[in-house]
Scaffold this motif. Structure first.
Motif, PDB file in Angstrom:
ATOM      1  N   TYR A  87      -3.999  -3.384   8.940  1.00  0.00           N
ATOM      2  CA  TYR A  87      -3.488  -2.045   8.680  1.00  0.00           C
ATOM      3  C   TYR A  87      -2.719  -2.027   7.358  1.00  0.00           C
ATOM      4  O   TYR A  87      -2.046  -3.011   7.011  1.00  0.00           O
ATOM      5  N   PRO A  88      -2.760  -0.916   6.622  1.00  0.00           N
ATOM      6  CA  PRO A  88      -2.000  -0.842   5.372  1.00  0.00           C
ATOM      7  C   PRO A  88      -0.499  -0.941   5.623  1.00  0.00           C
ATOM      8  O   PRO A  88       0.020  -0.428   6.617  1.00  0.00           O
ATOM      9  N   GLN A  96       3.496  -1.489   9.296  1.00  0.00           N
ATOM     10  CA  GLN A  96       2.093  -1.149   9.111  1.00  0.00           C
ATOM     11  C   GLN A  96       1.807   0.249   9.659  1.00  0.00           C
ATOM     12  O   GLN A  96       2.525   0.741  10.544  1.00  0.00           O
ATOM     13  N   VAL A  97       0.750   0.856   9.146  1.00  0.00           N
ATOM     14  CA  VAL A  97       0.378   2.200   9.595  1.00  0.00           C
ATOM     15  C   VAL A  97      -1.070   2.168  10.080  1.00  0.00           C
ATOM     16  O   VAL A  97      -2.005   2.111   9.285  1.00  0.00           O
ATOM     17  N   GLU A 131       0.812  -1.216   0.000  1.00  0.00           N
ATOM     18  CA  GLU A 131       0.000   0.000   0.000  1.00  0.00           C
ATOM     19  C   GLU A 131       0.845   1.265   0.000  1.00  0.00           C
ATOM     20  O   GLU A 131       0.333   2.355   0.276  1.00  0.00           O
ATOM     21  N   HIS A 132       2.122   1.140  -0.297  1.00  0.00           N
ATOM     22  CA  HIS A 132       3.028   2.293  -0.255  1.00  0.00           C
ATOM     23  C   HIS A 132       2.510   3.479  -1.054  1.00  0.00           C
ATOM     24  O   HIS A 132       2.438   4.612  -0.559  1.00  0.00           O
ATOM     25  N   ALA A 168       1.833  11.841  -1.019  1.00  0.00           N
ATOM     26  CA  ALA A 168       2.997  12.626  -0.589  1.00  0.00           C
ATOM     27  C   ALA A 168       3.523  12.165   0.762  1.00  0.00           C
ATOM     28  O   ALA A 168       4.711  12.322   1.067  1.00  0.00           O
ATOM     29  N   ASP A 169       2.653  11.595   1.597  1.00  0.00           N
ATOM     30  CA  ASP A 169       3.106  11.138   2.910  1.00  0.00           C
ATOM     31  C   ASP A 169       4.082   9.963   2.796  1.00  0.00           C
ATOM     32  O   ASP A 169       4.839   9.694   3.731  1.00  0.00           O
ATOM     33  N   ALA A 170       4.046   9.260   1.669  1.00  0.00           N
ATOM     34  CA  ALA A 170       5.008   8.176   1.479  1.00  0.00           C
ATOM     35  C   ALA A 170       6.430   8.709   1.501  1.00  0.00           C
ATOM     36  O   ALA A 170       7.336   8.096   2.087  1.00  0.00           O
TER      37      ALA A 170
END
Length: 330
Positions: free
Chosen positions: A268-269, A248-249, A195-196, A201-203
């Motif tokens: 979680y992704p 995971q986030v 899910e990156h 932009a948060d990646a």
């Protein structure tokens, strides 16, 4: 056999884990720094999967009820045998009644005490590792306590030079194969996960910012504190399998790195996965340490694995040559 004279919480018997049971919800467990455990067993001539003691709360003190060889690897815990200092990453012999003491390390988190023959506890699902969450494995599925007696399996015949011998720690021997700490932060290589790209932009902020290992971390996972990151839209995911190293986030936006007692599944992704060759370095990171994740390629991950394999092979060769030389003098 040894007697535990002084210990703290969380010190357990561990080997390299029990893979193969995640499909029924059983975590692999095993050493947080598997490289340190491997090297300790190599120095002693133990079987590769022999169990040792993972020490992460200090001081830790044991008395040798019987004579025997031992090895200390992992964090430099300023070990002493009857008050005489021992070098780190070292193997030596103890006489009956002698006392070994491990003190709080100045850096790194965990030391490993390996015993000739390996710790003798009953294997559960093919492993002697302690699963604290499951309450099985190791010594009655629990942490070690003062007064415990820990037995060893029969040791292979071997020879030790007077005073013992040791090896160059991997952090030194492999310094060219692993990223150097930058600005006080440990650099850990990882690959983008499923899910990156959904983090937009948060990646990029995940890779560029420093993360701090939270006090809420444990052998199950490292919770990281920093500027939260979120996917570009709310996601509903079914639970899926996870393994150590998966990052995971959760909805709060602060990542969790799955560690040795990793959950077997989660919804979680996943933004990234730590390369396996860097897990031992992560396992030595202390609460409060700063981390930065470095994007890696599959080729770089493979090169790191090869460097580790070469180091282990070199230690095998060194230990074998020492024993052969001493056997020739006997």
């Amino acid at each position: 056999m040894i007697e535990i004279v002084a210990t703290g919480p969380l010190n357990t018997v561990q080997d390299l884990g029990r893979p193969g049971y995640r499909n029924i919800g059983v975590t692999a467990s095993g050493a947080m720094d598997p490289l340190a455990l491997r090297i300790g067993n190599v120095l002693l001539g133990n079987a590769p999967g022999a169990a040792g003691i993972e020490v992460q709360t200090f001081p830790f003190q044991v008395r040798f009820s019987e004579g025997g060889a031992f090895a200390i690897t992992g964090a430099d815990c300023r070990a002493t045998l009857d008050g005489v200092p021992l070098p780190p990453w070292w193997t030596a012999g103890a006489a009956p009644g002698q006392m070994l003491e491990l003190f709080p390390p100045l850096k790194d988190a965990r030391a490993y005490l390996c015993l000739a023959g390996g710790v003798a506890v009953a294997p559960v699902m093919g492993s002697r590792s302690t699963s604290l969450r499951g309450g099985f494995g190791g010594l009655q599925g629990r942490v070690l306590a003062t007064g415990d007696h820990v037995a060893t399996d029969r040791a292979a015949d071997g020879f030790l030079p007077k005073g013992g011998f040791g090896v160059v720690p991997p952090a030194v021997a492999l310094k060219d194969a692993f990223p150097v700490a930058e600005g006080g932060a440990l650099l850990i290589r990882a690959l983008p996960a499923g899910e990156h790209d959904l983090f937009g932009a948060d990646a990029q902020r995940f890779w560029s910012q420093l993360w701090k290992i939270s006090a809420r971390s444990d052998r199950t996972g490292y919770r990281l504190s920093g500027d939260p990151i979120h996917p570009t839209e709310v996601m509903e995911m079914r639970s899926h399998g996870v393994v150590p190293g998966v990052i995971q986030v959760p909805p709060a936006g602060e990542p969790i790195v799955q560690m040795s007692d990793a959950n077997t599944a989660g919804g979680y992704p996943k933004i990234a996965g730590v390369i396996e060759a860097d897990l031992w370095r992560l396992g030595q990171a202390r609460i409060g340490s700063l981390l930065r994740f470095v994007p890696a390629t599959h080729a770089e991950a493979r090169a790191a694995e090869q460097a580790l394999a070469a180091y282990i092979a070199d230690v095998h060769k060194t230990a074998r040559l020492v024993r052969q030389a001493l056997a020739g003098m006997a």
